[in-house]
Design a protein around this motif. Structure first.
Motif, PDB file in Angstrom:
ATOM      1  N   UNK A  76       0.810  -1.218   0.000  1.00  0.00           N
ATOM      2  CA  UNK A  76       0.000   0.000   0.000  1.00  0.00           C
ATOM      3  C   UNK A  76       0.834   1.253   0.000  1.00  0.00           C
ATOM      4  N   UNK A  77       0.274   2.296   0.574  1.00  0.00           N
ATOM      5  CA  UNK A  77       0.932   3.602   0.595  1.00  0.00           C
ATOM      6  C   UNK A  77       2.234   3.606   1.381  1.00  0.00           C
ATOM      7  N   UNK A  78       2.382   2.665   2.299  1.00  0.00           N
ATOM      8  CA  UNK A  78       3.584   2.644   3.129  1.00  0.00           C
ATOM      9  C   UNK A  78       4.818   2.121   2.395  1.00  0.00           C
ATOM     10  N   UNK A  79       4.642   1.632   1.186  1.00  0.00           N
ATOM     11  CA  UNK A  79       5.737   1.031   0.427  1.00  0.00           C
ATOM     12  C   UNK A  79       6.365   2.043  -0.518  1.00  0.00           C
ATOM     13  N   UNK A  80       7.150   2.941   0.044  1.00  0.00           N
ATOM     14  CA  UNK A  80       7.767   3.994  -0.757  1.00  0.00           C
ATOM     15  C   UNK A  80       8.687   3.461  -1.831  1.00  0.00           C
ATOM     16  N   UNK A  81       9.394   2.383  -1.524  1.00  0.00           N
ATOM     17  CA  UNK A  81      10.316   1.811  -2.503  1.00  0.00           C
ATOM     18  C   UNK A  81       9.575   1.334  -3.749  1.00  0.00           C
ATOM     19  N   UNK A 135      16.398  -0.770  -5.286  1.00  0.00           N
ATOM     20  CA  UNK A 135      15.107  -0.576  -4.594  1.00  0.00           C
ATOM     21  C   UNK A 135      14.452  -1.907  -4.233  1.00  0.00           C
ATOM     22  N   UNK A 136      14.465  -2.852  -5.142  1.00  0.00           N
ATOM     23  CA  UNK A 136      13.806  -4.144  -4.896  1.00  0.00           C
ATOM     24  C   UNK A 136      14.541  -4.955  -3.840  1.00  0.00           C
ATOM     25  N   UNK A 137      15.858  -4.964  -3.918  1.00  0.00           N
ATOM     26  CA  UNK A 137      16.642  -5.794  -2.986  1.00  0.00           C
ATOM     27  C   UNK A 137      16.686  -5.181  -1.580  1.00  0.00           C
ATOM     28  N   UNK A 138      16.944  -3.880  -1.485  1.00  0.00           N
ATOM     29  CA  UNK A 138      17.138  -3.256  -0.166  1.00  0.00           C
ATOM     30  C   UNK A 138      15.887  -2.618   0.423  1.00  0.00           C
ATOM     31  N   UNK A 139      14.898  -2.310  -0.415  1.00  0.00           N
ATOM     32  CA  UNK A 139      13.669  -1.660   0.049  1.00  0.00           C
ATOM     33  C   UNK A 139      13.975  -0.584   1.096  1.00  0.00           C
ATOM     34  N   UNK A 140      14.704   0.452   0.661  1.00  0.00           N
ATOM     35  CA  UNK A 140      15.231   1.434   1.619  1.00  0.00           C
ATOM     36  C   UNK A 140      14.198   2.297   2.322  1.00  0.00           C
ATOM     37  N   UNK A 141      13.013   2.385   1.791  1.00  0.00           N
ATOM     38  CA  UNK A 141      11.984   3.205   2.421  1.00  0.00           C
ATOM     39  C   UNK A 141      10.620   2.673   2.069  1.00  0.00           C
TER      40      UNK A 141
END
Length: 141
Positions: A76-81, A135-141
């Protein structure tokens, strides 16, 4: 369709699409330097076939399967990455259609861009691919 099958389709289509995104600008570089008519016509055919037969179906499958995965996973919205990744994919779609416009210009013998432009243009998908993988591997935010 199972999650694993959907993810498999997504990965295969990404690889196919990027093959085209990497190769098409390189064809443009070589096309710019072609001086003979036979070579010019050969590049036109190669560019048209690459764009229509490989790049376009691969782009459509990538976007559709990616959207389906997004809905399946339910981020949802919480998945900035993921939003950042989707933004980069949108830029790739624009890049994809720009390739189509340049191929049409070459097909009409109306290319206005120099070889150096296409050498730089060729690097865009590489930079975006690196960013997407991070972005996919580390999901920084």
């Amino acid at each position: 369709m199972s999650y694993e099958l959907l993810k498999t389709v997504h990965l295969i289509s990404i690889i196919s699409w990027f093959a085209g995104l990497f190769y098409m600008p390189r064809l443009f570089v070589y096309h710019c330097t072609t001086t003979d008519e036979v070579g010019n016509e050969r590049f036109k055919i190669m560019e048209r076939r690459l764009y229509r037969a490989i790049m376009m179906p691969a782009m459509i499958l990538t976007v559709v399967s990616g959207a389906a995965l997004w809905m399946t996973i339910g981020y949802g919205r919480e998945s900035g990455w993921l939003h950042a990744k989707a933004s980069l994919v949108f830029i790739l779609v624009i890049f994809h259609f720009a390739c189509g416009l340049y191929a049409k210009a070459f097909a009409k013998d109306q290319n206005q861009k120099p070889e150096v432009f296409f050498r730089v243009f060729n690097e865009v998908p590489t930079v975006i691919l690196i960013a997407v993988i991070v972005l996919v591997v580390y999901r920084p935010f």
